[in-house]
Design an enzyme around this catalytic site. Structure first.
Site, PDB file in Angstrom:
ATOM      1  N   LYS A   6      -4.630  21.901 -14.483  1.00  0.00           N
ATOM      2  CA  LYS A   6      -4.271  20.843 -13.581  1.00  0.00           C
ATOM      3  C   LYS A   6      -5.791  20.823 -12.807  1.00  0.00           C
ATOM      4  O   LYS A   6      -6.627  21.712 -12.634  1.00  0.00           O
ATOM      5  CB  LYS A   6      -3.256  21.287 -12.382  1.00  0.00           C
ATOM      6  CG  LYS A   6      -3.552  22.625 -11.810  1.00  0.00           C
ATOM      7  CD  LYS A   6      -2.306  22.722 -10.926  1.00  0.00           C
ATOM      8  CE  LYS A   6      -2.360  24.231 -10.242  1.00  0.00           C
ATOM      9  NZ  LYS A   6      -1.406  24.386  -9.159  1.00  0.00           N
ATOM     10  N   ARG A  42       8.595  27.375  -1.726  1.00  0.00           N
ATOM     11  CA  ARG A  42       7.615  26.084  -1.792  1.00  0.00           C
ATOM     12  C   ARG A  42       8.581  25.127  -2.803  1.00  0.00           C
ATOM     13  O   ARG A  42       9.247  24.205  -2.085  1.00  0.00           O
ATOM     14  CB  ARG A  42       6.472  26.329  -2.304  1.00  0.00           C
ATOM     15  CG  ARG A  42       5.395  25.110  -2.361  1.00  0.00           C
ATOM     16  CD  ARG A  42       4.157  25.437  -2.701  1.00  0.00           C
ATOM     17  NE  ARG A  42       4.307  25.858  -4.472  1.00  0.00           N
ATOM     18  CZ  ARG A  42       2.905  26.246  -5.043  1.00  0.00           C
ATOM     19  NH1 ARG A  42       1.889  26.047  -4.543  1.00  0.00           N
ATOM     20  NH2 ARG A  42       3.056  26.441  -6.360  1.00  0.00           N
ATOM     21  N   TYR A  46     -29.464  21.072  10.638  1.00  0.00           N
ATOM     22  CA  TYR A  46     -28.804  20.427  11.525  1.00  0.00           C
ATOM     23  C   TYR A  46     -28.401  21.268  12.445  1.00  0.00           C
ATOM     24  O   TYR A  46     -27.822  22.538  12.436  1.00  0.00           O
ATOM     25  CB  TYR A  46     -27.603  19.940  10.835  1.00  0.00           C
ATOM     26  CG  TYR A  46     -27.652  18.501  10.109  1.00  0.00           C
ATOM     27  CD1 TYR A  46     -28.446  17.245  10.953  1.00  0.00           C
ATOM     28  CD2 TYR A  46     -27.406  18.357   8.784  1.00  0.00           C
ATOM     29  CE1 TYR A  46     -28.606  16.099  10.352  1.00  0.00           C
ATOM     30  CE2 TYR A  46     -27.789  17.016   8.346  1.00  0.00           C
ATOM     31  CZ  TYR A  46     -28.338  15.936   8.889  1.00  0.00           C
ATOM     32  OH  TYR A  46     -28.473  14.629   8.364  1.00  0.00           O
ATOM     33  N   MET A  84     -25.489  17.136   3.365  1.00  0.00           N
ATOM     34  CA  MET A  84     -24.598  16.587   2.426  1.00  0.00           C
ATOM     35  C   MET A  84     -25.199  16.783   1.075  1.00  0.00           C
ATOM     36  O   MET A  84     -24.473  16.969  -0.122  1.00  0.00           O
ATOM     37  CB  MET A  84     -24.691  15.116   2.688  1.00  0.00           C
ATOM     38  CG  MET A  84     -23.740  14.330   1.869  1.00  0.00           C
ATOM     39  SD  MET A  84     -23.716  12.517   2.206  1.00  0.00           S
ATOM     40  CE  MET A  84     -22.532  12.645   3.631  1.00  0.00           C
TER      41      MET A  84
END
Ligand SMILES: Cc1ncc(COP(=O)(O)O)c(C=O)c1O
Length: 360
Positions: free
Chosen positions: A34, A130, A254, A302
């Site tokens: 998956k 769940r 940053y 990024m």
């Protein structure tokens, strides 16, 4: 020329890990593919395992149909079953196996007009809370489905919440409840995910369901003997594209959140959070530069991140940086980002994927 961010996928390691899972479990093992095979590429992984694996597990019919379209004929289990009864004809047509985990799914299946009976994995909620039928409704659902003629085969399954904690009483309780609820019912059994397979022999049954261990990552926070034999399937790497010589106390990147602690050489690497490297990874997260250990310094951006080259004078533009793989364990990066290797791996994107060791 193209951007040097590369995910090398070693399919021979995937096969090795699958065979290890099979050996440890001693019975059939479903390979969880998956989420694009936990970020590794579902189709190439399925093709690499096609002659070995007893079956595959996916999250939804879209993922299953992608594998069928690629020529995968092995059993494919929908781990969450169907989301809407309108999927049932396609499920039958493509000969998919389905999990039934909720009363509404039982009712929909009983009411469906099917071209052929389906192979059902009936899921019990043994304590994870769940998905899964409640213990009180499990036996009645089993009887109704078997009597309906809509089901060709039934596997009785449950899923562990805390099998990665090797001393968890909760796992023993889940096992006991599963045994009690399924006693005397017909059908094969399936319990163990990777931590169940590796750490809970009592959970071995007819079918294991292995995910993270196939990709070479251990589910346990502590060392484990089987983990030593797992081989990482993915190696994520890029290159140094620039170097900055900075005095002590200079900010990097940053926010200026990181200051150099000494006169430093900082390498800029062409890989960032848009590639799946976690932005929240802390200073000191390990990296390997031309095979030598170093660390992340400064905030991940990024498309770029910055690493410490101060003690690696021979490294500079063009040096190769491993973010995770055989030298830097993905679990270390995950821990630094306060998450698990599952999330780190399945977030990998944009990198150029290169496949090695295809069909033996
Ligand atoms: C029902 C089920 N079985 C097995 C697995 C595989 O788990 P793991 O990756 O821990 O082996 C998953 C994945 O979360 C799952 O949802």
């Amino acid at each position: 020329m193209s951007r040097p961010a590369i995910a090398d996928i070693h399919l021979d390691h995937l096969r090795h890990n699958y065979q290890l899972a099979r050996r440890v479990h001693g019975h059939r093992v479903l390979a969880a593919l998956k989420a694009n095979a936990y970020g590794h590429g579902a189709v190439p992984c399925a093709q690499a395992l096609s002659e070995l694996a007893d079956g595959f597990g996916v999250a939804a019919i879209e993922e299953a149909l992608e594998l069928r379209a690629a020529g995968i004929t092995a059993p494919i289990l929908l781990l969450e079953g169907f989301f809407d009864a309108s999927e049932l004809p396609l499920i039958a047509q493509h000969n998919l196996w389905l999990t039934v985990h909720h009363r509404w799914q039982v009712d929909a299946l009983l009411a469906a007009e099917l071209s052929q009976p389906l192979h059902v994995w009936l899921k019990l909620d043994s304590g994870m809370h769940r998905v899964g039928l409640d213990p009180q409704e499990y036996r009645a659902a089993h009887a109704a489905l078997l009597a309906s003629g809509k089901v060709s085969d039934m596997v009785l399954m449950s899923h562990f919440a805390r099998a990665d904690e090797l001393d968890a009483e909760a796992t023993r309780q889940q096992l006991a409840l599963f045994l009690q609820c399924t006693e005397g019912l017909s059908g094969a059994r399936s319990l163990a995910n990777s931590p169940g397979l590796m750490g809970w022999p009592a959970a071995h049954s007819d079918w294991g369901r292995a995910g993270i261990m196939l990709y070479g990552s251990t589910p346990f926070p502590q060392p484990h003997p089987i983990a030593n034999d797992l081989k990482p399937v993915m190696r994520l790497s890029s290159k140094v594209i620039g170097v900055r010589e900075l005095a002590a106390n200079e900010p990097i990147g940053y926010g200026g959140a990181t200051l150099t602690s000494r006169p430093s050489r900082i390498g800029v690497v062409a890989l960032g959070y848009a590639d799946g490297y976690p932005r929240i990874a802390r200073n000191g997260t390990p990296v390997a530069i031309d095979g030598q250990h170093s660390q992340l310094l400064g905030r991940v951006s990024m498309d770029m991140l910055t690493v410490d080259l101060t003690d690696l004078p021979a490294c500079g533009p063009g040096s190769e940086v491993e973010l995770w793989g055989p030298t830097v364990r993905v679990e270390q990066v995950a821990a630094s980002a306060q998450t698990i290797s599952y999330e780190i791996l399945c977030n990998v994107k944009r990198a150029h994927f290169r496949y090695h060791g295809g069909k033996a």
